[in-house]
Write a protein that holds these residues in place. Structure first.
Motif, PDB file in Angstrom:
ATOM      1  N   ASN B 208      35.267  35.217  24.640  1.00 41.35           N
ATOM      2  CA  ASN B 208      36.245  34.381  23.934  1.00 41.35           C
ATOM      3  C   ASN B 208      37.662  34.556  24.495  1.00 41.35           C
ATOM      4  OD1 ASN B 208      36.975  36.826  22.843  1.00 41.35           O
ATOM      5  ND2 ASN B 208      36.265  36.345  20.766  1.00 41.35           N
ATOM      6  N   GLN B 209      37.838  35.632  25.269  1.00 38.26           N
ATOM      7  CA  GLN B 209      39.138  35.794  25.936  1.00 38.26           C
ATOM      8  C   GLN B 209      39.144  35.094  27.290  1.00 38.26           C
ATOM      9  OE1 GLN B 209      38.506  40.081  25.127  1.00 38.26           O
ATOM     10  NE2 GLN B 209      40.750  40.135  25.053  1.00 38.26           N
ATOM     11  N   ASN B 210      38.036  35.244  27.993  1.00 37.96           N
ATOM     12  CA  ASN B 210      37.863  34.519  29.253  1.00 37.96           C
ATOM     13  C   ASN B 210      36.373  34.272  29.444  1.00 37.96           C
ATOM     14  OD1 ASN B 210      37.427  33.855  32.026  1.00 37.96           O
ATOM     15  ND2 ASN B 210      39.484  34.614  32.490  1.00 37.96           N
ATOM     16  N   PRO B 211      35.965  32.991  29.449  1.00 36.04           N
ATOM     17  CA  PRO B 211      34.528  32.668  29.482  1.00 36.04           C
ATOM     18  C   PRO B 211      33.819  33.167  30.738  1.00 36.04           C
ATOM     19  CG  PRO B 211      35.882  30.688  29.668  1.00 36.04           C
ATOM     20  CD  PRO B 211      36.819  31.812  29.355  1.00 36.04           C
ATOM     21  N   ARG B 437      47.933  31.293  33.772  1.00 35.11           N
ATOM     22  CA  ARG B 437      46.714  30.594  33.352  1.00 35.11           C
ATOM     23  C   ARG B 437      45.520  31.539  33.453  1.00 35.11           C
ATOM     24  NH1 ARG B 437      43.329  29.441  37.560  1.00 35.11           N
ATOM     25  NH2 ARG B 437      44.278  29.170  39.608  1.00 35.11           N
ATOM     26  N   LEU B 438      44.459  31.231  32.665  1.00 33.23           N
ATOM     27  CA  LEU B 438      43.249  32.058  32.702  1.00 33.23           C
ATOM     28  C   LEU B 438      42.642  32.020  34.102  1.00 33.23           C
ATOM     29  CD1 LEU B 438      41.181  31.353  29.449  1.00 33.23           C
ATOM     30  CD2 LEU B 438      42.535  33.376  30.015  1.00 33.23           C
ATOM     31  N   ALA B 439      42.251  33.181  34.602  1.00 33.15           N
ATOM     32  CA  ALA B 439      41.576  33.212  35.901  1.00 33.15           C
ATOM     33  C   ALA B 439      40.200  32.583  35.748  1.00 33.15           C
ATOM     34  CB  ALA B 439      41.441  34.647  36.380  1.00 33.15           C
ATOM     35  N   ARG B 440      39.738  31.848  36.792  1.00 28.75           N
ATOM     36  CA  ARG B 440      38.414  31.220  36.725  1.00 28.75           C
ATOM     37  C   ARG B 440      37.308  32.266  36.791  1.00 28.75           C
ATOM     38  NH1 ARG B 440      40.931  27.133  40.101  1.00 28.75           N
ATOM     39  NH2 ARG B 440      41.280  25.303  38.811  1.00 28.75           N
ATOM     40  N   GLY B 441      37.682  33.485  37.163  1.00 27.78           N
ATOM     41  CA  GLY B 441      36.709  34.565  37.269  1.00 27.78           C
ATOM     42  C   GLY B 441      37.404  35.696  37.995  1.00 27.78           C
ATOM     43  N   SER B 442      36.752  36.842  38.057  1.00 26.55           N
ATOM     44  CA  SER B 442      37.370  37.962  38.780  1.00 26.55           C
ATOM     45  C   SER B 442      37.641  37.570  40.231  1.00 26.55           C
ATOM     46  CB  SER B 442      36.443  39.176  38.734  1.00 26.55           C
ATOM     47  OG  SER B 442      36.359  39.665  37.411  1.00 26.55           O
ATOM     48  N   TYR B 443      36.789  36.668  40.755  1.00 26.16           N
ATOM     49  CA  TYR B 443      36.940  36.294  42.164  1.00 26.16           C
ATOM     50  C   TYR B 443      38.307  35.686  42.457  1.00 26.16           C
ATOM     51  CZ  TYR B 443      36.253  31.332  41.090  1.00 26.16           C
ATOM     52  OH  TYR B 443      36.397  30.072  40.605  1.00 26.16           O
ATOM     53  N   GLU B 444      38.864  34.999  41.446  1.00 25.52           N
ATOM     54  CA  GLU B 444      40.159  34.367  41.693  1.00 25.52           C
ATOM     55  C   GLU B 444      41.259  35.426  41.790  1.00 25.52           C
ATOM     56  OE1 GLU B 444      42.215  30.116  40.552  1.00 25.52           O
ATOM     57  OE2 GLU B 444      41.161  31.197  38.974  1.00 25.52           O
ATOM     58  N   LEU B 445      41.073  36.531  41.048  1.00 25.05           N
ATOM     59  CA  LEU B 445      42.015  37.652  41.137  1.00 25.05           C
ATOM     60  C   LEU B 445      41.832  38.375  42.475  1.00 25.05           C
ATOM     61  CD1 LEU B 445      41.511  38.722  37.439  1.00 25.05           C
ATOM     62  CD2 LEU B 445      43.618  37.742  38.396  1.00 25.05           C
ATOM     63  N   VAL B 446      40.566  38.420  42.956  1.00 25.96           N
ATOM     64  CA  VAL B 446      40.331  38.985  44.294  1.00 25.96           C
ATOM     65  C   VAL B 446      41.106  38.156  45.338  1.00 25.96           C
ATOM     66  CG1 VAL B 446      38.592  39.389  46.093  1.00 25.96           C
ATOM     67  CG2 VAL B 446      38.097  39.991  43.705  1.00 25.96           C
ATOM     68  N   GLU B 447      41.102  36.832  45.138  1.00 21.52           N
ATOM     69  CA  GLU B 447      41.828  35.970  46.080  1.00 21.52           C
ATOM     70  C   GLU B 447      43.322  36.316  46.105  1.00 21.52           C
ATOM     71  OE1 GLU B 447      40.766  31.996  44.855  1.00 21.52           O
ATOM     72  OE2 GLU B 447      38.785  32.118  45.801  1.00 21.52           O
ATOM     73  N   VAL B 448      43.871  36.662  44.929  1.00 24.68           N
ATOM     74  CA  VAL B 448      45.288  37.065  44.881  1.00 24.68           C
ATOM     75  C   VAL B 448      45.481  38.345  45.715  1.00 24.68           C
ATOM     76  CG1 VAL B 448      47.190  37.860  43.402  1.00 24.68           C
ATOM     77  CG2 VAL B 448      45.685  36.016  42.619  1.00 24.68           C
ATOM     78  N   ALA B 449      44.554  39.295  45.528  1.00 24.73           N
ATOM     79  CA  ALA B 449      44.648  40.553  46.283  1.00 24.73           C
ATOM     80  C   ALA B 449      44.559  40.283  47.787  1.00 24.73           C
ATOM     81  CB  ALA B 449      43.547  41.509  45.833  1.00 24.73           C
ATOM     82  N   VAL B 450      43.656  39.376  48.153  1.00 25.77           N
ATOM     83  CA  VAL B 450      43.513  39.040  49.577  1.00 25.77           C
ATOM     84  C   VAL B 450      44.816  38.448  50.112  1.00 25.77           C
ATOM     85  CG1 VAL B 450      42.341  37.472  51.209  1.00 25.77           C
ATOM     86  CG2 VAL B 450      40.997  38.759  49.521  1.00 25.77           C
ATOM     87  N   SER B 451      45.465  37.609  49.277  1.00 27.00           N
ATOM     88  CA  SER B 451      46.699  36.989  49.761  1.00 27.00           C
ATOM     89  C   SER B 451      47.810  38.037  49.904  1.00 27.00           C
ATOM     90  CB  SER B 451      47.122  35.833  48.851  1.00 27.00           C
ATOM     91  OG  SER B 451      47.564  36.339  47.620  1.00 27.00           O
ATOM     92  N   ILE B 452      47.804  39.061  49.026  1.00 28.81           N
ATOM     93  CA  ILE B 452      48.783  40.151  49.157  1.00 28.81           C
ATOM     94  C   ILE B 452      48.544  40.901  50.472  1.00 28.81           C
ATOM     95  CG2 ILE B 452      49.465  42.419  48.226  1.00 28.81           C
ATOM     96  CD1 ILE B 452      49.000  41.188  45.406  1.00 28.81           C
ATOM     97  N   ALA B 453      47.262  41.213  50.736  1.00 29.82           N
ATOM     98  CA  ALA B 453      46.926  41.927  51.973  1.00 29.82           C
ATOM     99  C   ALA B 453      47.356  41.112  53.182  1.00 29.82           C
ATOM    100  CB  ALA B 453      45.423  42.214  52.022  1.00 29.82           C
ATOM    101  N   SER B 454      47.094  39.796  53.112  1.00 32.94           N
ATOM    102  CA  SER B 454      47.412  38.994  54.292  1.00 32.94           C
ATOM    103  C   SER B 454      48.924  38.853  54.452  1.00 32.94           C
ATOM    104  CB  SER B 454      46.679  37.654  54.252  1.00 32.94           C
ATOM    105  OG  SER B 454      47.440  36.708  53.574  1.00 32.94           O
ATOM    106  N   ALA B 455      49.659  38.826  53.310  1.00 37.33           N
ATOM    107  CA  ALA B 455      51.120  38.762  53.410  1.00 37.33           C
ATOM    108  C   ALA B 455      51.675  40.029  54.055  1.00 37.33           C
ATOM    109  CB  ALA B 455      51.729  38.558  52.022  1.00 37.33           C
ATOM    110  N   LEU B 456      51.022  41.163  53.808  1.00 41.70           N
ATOM    111  CA  LEU B 456      51.488  42.435  54.373  1.00 41.70           C
ATOM    112  C   LEU B 456      50.841  42.725  55.729  1.00 41.70           C
ATOM    113  CD1 LEU B 456      51.528  44.595  51.115  1.00 41.70           C
ATOM    114  CD2 LEU B 456      53.497  43.628  52.335  1.00 41.70           C
ATOM    115  N   GLY B 457      49.967  41.832  56.170  1.00 43.66           N
ATOM    116  CA  GLY B 457      49.355  42.001  57.485  1.00 43.66           C
ATOM    117  C   GLY B 457      48.274  43.062  57.529  1.00 43.66           C
ATOM    118  N   ARG B 458      47.692  43.404  56.361  1.00 43.13           N
ATOM    119  CA  ARG B 458      46.621  44.401  56.376  1.00 43.13           C
ATOM    120  C   ARG B 458      45.257  43.734  56.370  1.00 43.13           C
ATOM    121  NH1 ARG B 458      47.001  49.343  52.275  1.00 43.13           N
ATOM    122  NH2 ARG B 458      45.132  49.887  53.434  1.00 43.13           N
TER     123      ARG B 458
END
Ligand SMILES: [Zn+2]
Lengths: 399, 475
Positions: B208-211, B437-458
């Motif tokens: 009920n918090q995130n389907p 906004r509600l994340a569509r799933g944990s995977y969408e939060l993983v995508e944020v982490a990936v974008s952080i890594a790519s911004a830092l060049g790791r």
């Protein structure tokens, strides 16, 4: 008329039909076709893998889809197979049957599937048909299937009252047949006691031709599977053999400026029947055949054409109708299915005649099966401008 | 009738005709559902043939290849796809949907097996290319036709993290001395791949918090697969009952673990030894011993672990999370003896010191793997300087990752990535995207982490690299 012996015999081994209806919003064209295809495959106990060639037919202009066989692959199963499209007009369905017979007889394919369909709800039939004519520019005139001249002929020859009663008797017999056929589109439950009422109240379309006497506009599909003799014997318990078929058309008999008493318009049926029965040695077709599925677009044509098909004289054809000899159980049952007046998905209509005749030969037509054994069946197709196709079906390979 | 005649043909006329032939054709039930789903839910649905696995779009009743009836086998497709071919319509006609010139393209949606035709707009015609990524733009007003998708527009190219990883040099332990050397000077080694872990549920986050919170083993497997696709090398799992309650039932935990491993054999599964509120020490550790995951969480101090409203300070749930020295010692030993790498959870500096104290018994295998947790009501909130203090207190060769509850998630993982550590995200810790906004799933939060890594060049660690870095046996 040249007539060549077949290379090999061909039998009908699978039949499928949809329920015919004025509206089928629940399916699109390929989906409608697929219902008939699946039923025919089930009936033949085959899968699409067994089919060598698909012959597809409808009135291409009526649904406004150019080369519909391409779209319809989604439902026909012709994916990756040889496929032929046929459009000969009202006779499309009958021509599908002739072509499939010839394709299998020739040795080119062992198993051929014929598919006829129409979804008249989606198109504009009259719009399509009326463009075939232009009175001033040598393109001859016909207002689609609405032809009042047969009514005029019968009325002139036998008097208005007898003609009208014969026409309505025929109509009610067809309705009684349609009431027995679960696939029929129009089955009203009419009674012979309603004849006078109907003559009075049914709206007139052209001359004496009334609305109740005309065929319907239907959505529906029919699929018939043909196989060469060897395959038919291997695969089917009761294959129905195609003995012969004939196609005749003569456009020039269409007179553009009205009716000419000396040159009656429709004579292709008579000519085709004479040729077909002559070359097969059938002297008395009325006795020879056990059932006739006739392409009857309107009652007036139907009662008039009985005389042409069976080479009858005087009022013999009217008496067949008046004495209800054309009813199931009568001497020459005509259209146990309810005929074209009952259901008319045009591209399928003439193939349904062949299919229904074959079902009668097989003996499992359902509630409209005629009670006596059927050994010899006849089917006809008709279309503008004056096309006749006739097909003879046999239970035994013994002619 | 007579028009101006061509010279030499003055006595020849043409006959003009006119046809107006209205027609319709019916979409049928299957085609209609396709359109109404686009109209009402802005979702593009296809049908999948179970016999040949083809996903058809537009959907149809029957697979035309094998005649399987597929009308009820609906699958949801992405709104993005690829242009497989296209043409430019360069003439105007009343029946055409756009004034010329415009692009008609065959577009294969991601997940679909067949392309379908639509309009490509919002870019120059000369920029349209076969293979370009496009995204559906839904119509503002319905016409009950396929034009309820108004058009497709160019979509940002999303390059698969797995494709990137295949293309680069793989990390190996021989690189490690250099890493430690650099760290001595307080300088992170940005060349070390960053391990992204996804915590799929926790014990408390509900549908009920995130389907997208998974309950069943199948849902876990699906979520894990999506996280894996997005770039996660590890998932952290608290198994649930069908109704969503956290469970210590071995069968259910094993089924959940195995479902994930069946779906993504590469992925590291990290089970919880906390399980949920009110479980006994025996319940908490016996399941780890029974299932022997590659990694499990190890909690380091007894602490408040409650739910307190952030704005008002009002206490909703008051709970003491018990992790005595004995438990810490016994759990550590049980894990190490069973080949399970502990993920050492530190909610503050005290937890870290507790672990270092116990570690003198020689329980832990090298390298130790720490997780700095921020924002638990009972633990410390995220502060950049606290992070650095904890990092500096780590023993040699130790790895660190981090996670933060709610809005602490993004700054803490960014700092960890910046300092050469690793990142954990997921619905256990946080249900929302950075924009709220509600994340569509944990995977969408993983995508944020990936974008952080790519911004830092790791580089983002593969599972193989993650095992090498964290000292696990290779698969
Ligand atoms: Zn399939």
């Amino acid at each position: 008329m040249a007539h060549h012996k077949k290379n090999r015999n061909v039998g009908i081994i699978g039949i499928g039909q949809t329920k015919h209806s004025s509206h089928r919003e629940d399916v699109n064209q390929p989906e409608l076709i697929h219902e008939a295809v699946r039923l025919a495959l089930q009936d033949a106990n085959l899968t699409m893998k067994d089919i060598d060639c698909v012959v597809h037919g409808n009135m291409e202009l009526f649904e406004m889809v150019h080369q519909p066989d391409l779209w319809h692959v989604l439902g026909t199963g012709a994916y990756g197979k040889d496929c032929i499209r046929i459009t000969t007009g009202g006779t499309v369905g009958a021509t599908l049957s002739c072509a499939s017979d010839n394709l299998a007889a020739s040795g080119m394919y062992d198993i051929v599937m014929a598919i006829g369909f129409e979804k008249l709800q989606e198109g504009h039939t009259t719009g399509g048909i009326t463009n075939m004519a232009d009175p001033l520019w040598f393109r001859k005139i016909q207002a689609g299937a609405l032809t009042g001249s047969s009514a005029y002929d019968v009325e002139r020859e036998f008097g208005l009252e007898r003609a009208n009663r014969a026409s309505l008797t025929y109509r009610i017999i067809m309705d009684k047949h349609a009431c027995l056929n679960p696939n029929a589109h129009r089955a009203f439950g009419l009674e012979f006691s309603q004849i006078d009422d109907l003559i009075r109240t049914s709206p007139k379309l052209v001359g004496e031709l009334k609305l109740i006497e005309m065929c319907s506009q239907s959505d529906g599909a029919c699929c018939v599977i043909f196989a060469c003799e060897q395959k038919a014997k291997e695969l089917a318990r009761t294959p129905v053999w195609i003995r012969d078929h004939i196609t005749v058309h003569r456009e020039e008999t269409f007179n553009i400026f009205g009716y000419d008493r000396k040159v009656p318009v429709i004579k292709t049926h008579k000519f085709a029947a004479e040729q077909l029965f002559g070359r097969n040695g059938i002297k008395d077709p009325l006795n020879y055949f056990d059932v006739f599925e006739m392409y009857d677009p309107a009652t007036w044509w139907a009662i008039d054409w009985l005389r042409d098909f069976f080479a009858l004289h005087g009022d013999e054809h009217l008496k067949l109708v008046e004495n209800k000899e054309i009813m199931i159980g009568g001497r020459m049952p005509i259209n146990p299915s309810g005929g074209v007046i009952g259901s008319n998905p045009i591209g399928a209509t003439a193939l349904i005649r062949v299919a229904e005749a074959a079902l009668q030969v097989r003996g499992n037509a359902g509630p409209h099966q005629i009670p006596t054994p059927v050994k010899h069946a006849l089917a006809s197709g008709f279309g503008g401008t004056m096309w006749t196709v006739m097909t003879m079906l046999e239970k035994e390979l013994n002619w | 009738m007579a028009k101006e005649q061509v010279a030499g043909f003055e006595d020849s006329y043409e006959v003009e005709g006119k046809m107006a032939l209205p027609y319709t054709y019916f979409a049928g039930r299957v085609g209609s559902k396709f359109i109404t789903t686009i109209r009402d839910q802005q979702k593009i649905m296809g049908v999948k043939c179970p016999a040949c696995n083809t996903v058809y779009l537009p959907p149809r009743q029957v697979c035309d290849k094998d005649f399987t009836d597929i009308r009820d086998n609906w699958v949801e497709l992405n709104n993005t796809g690829t242009v497989t071919t296209f043409t430019v319509v360069r003439y105007d006609d009343r029946h055409l949907p756009r004034p010329a010139p415009y692009v008609l393209a065959l577009i294969q949606l991601d997940g679909a097996g067949t392309p379908f035709m639509h309009i490509v707009e919002e870019c120059k015609i000369e920029d349209v290319k076969i293979g370009m990524k496009v995204e559906a733009v839904f119509a503002k007003e319905t016409t009950n036709t396929i034009l309820d998708i108004d058009h497709f527009k160019p979509a940002p190219e999303k390059i698969s993290i797995h494709a990137l990883n295949t293309a680069r040099k793989q990390w190996n332990p021989a690189d490690e001395p250099a890493t430690n050397e650099k760290r001595k000077g307080g300088k992170p080694d940005m060349a070390t791949p960053v391990i992204i872990a996804a915590a799929l549920t926790g014990a408390a986050t509900m549908k009920n918090q995130n389907p997208s919170v998974p309950y069943t083993p199948e849902e876990f497997a699906e979520e894990a697969w999506k996280c894996w696709q997005a770039g996660a090398a590890m998932v952290h799992v608290h198994a649930r009952e069908d109704g969503g309650m956290a469970t210590h039932d071995h069968g259910r935990i094993k089924a959940t673990h195995d479902a994930i491993k069946d779906r993504c054999p590469e992925l590291i599964v990290n089970l919880s030894s906390a399980v949920g509120m009110g479980k006994t020490a025996e319940q908490r550790i016996s399941q780890i011993v029974a299932i022997k995951p590659e990694m499990a969480s190890l909690n380091t101090n007894t602490m408040n672990f409650g739910i307190v409203e952030r704005k008002t300070g009002k206490i909703f749930i008051d709970y003491v999370f018990e992790n005595t020295f004995t438990m810490l010692q016994d759990f550590s030993r049980a894990m190490e003896e069973n080949g399970v790498k502990p993920e050492i959870e530190c909610y503050d500096m005290g937890g870290l010191d507790n672990t270092l104290l116990i570690a003198r018994q020689g329980i832990f295998s090298d390298p130790m793997n720490f997780n700095f947790v921020w924002g638990v009501a009972g633990g410390q909130a995220f502060r950049a300087e606290s992070f650095i203090a904890m990092m500096n207190a780590l023993p040699p060769r130790a790895n660190f990752t981090t996670c933060g509850v709610g809005t602490d998630e993004f700054p803490c993982i960014m700092q960890s990535c910046l300092l050469g550590g690793h990142m954990r995200v997921g619905l256990e810790d946080n249900i929302r995207m950075p924009d709220g906004r509600l994340a569509r799933g944990s995977y969408e939060l993983v995508e944020v982490a990936v974008s952080i890594a790519s911004a830092l060049g790791r580089p983002v660690a593969t599972a193989t690299e993650a095992r090498l870095i964290m000292g696990m046996k290779p698969r």
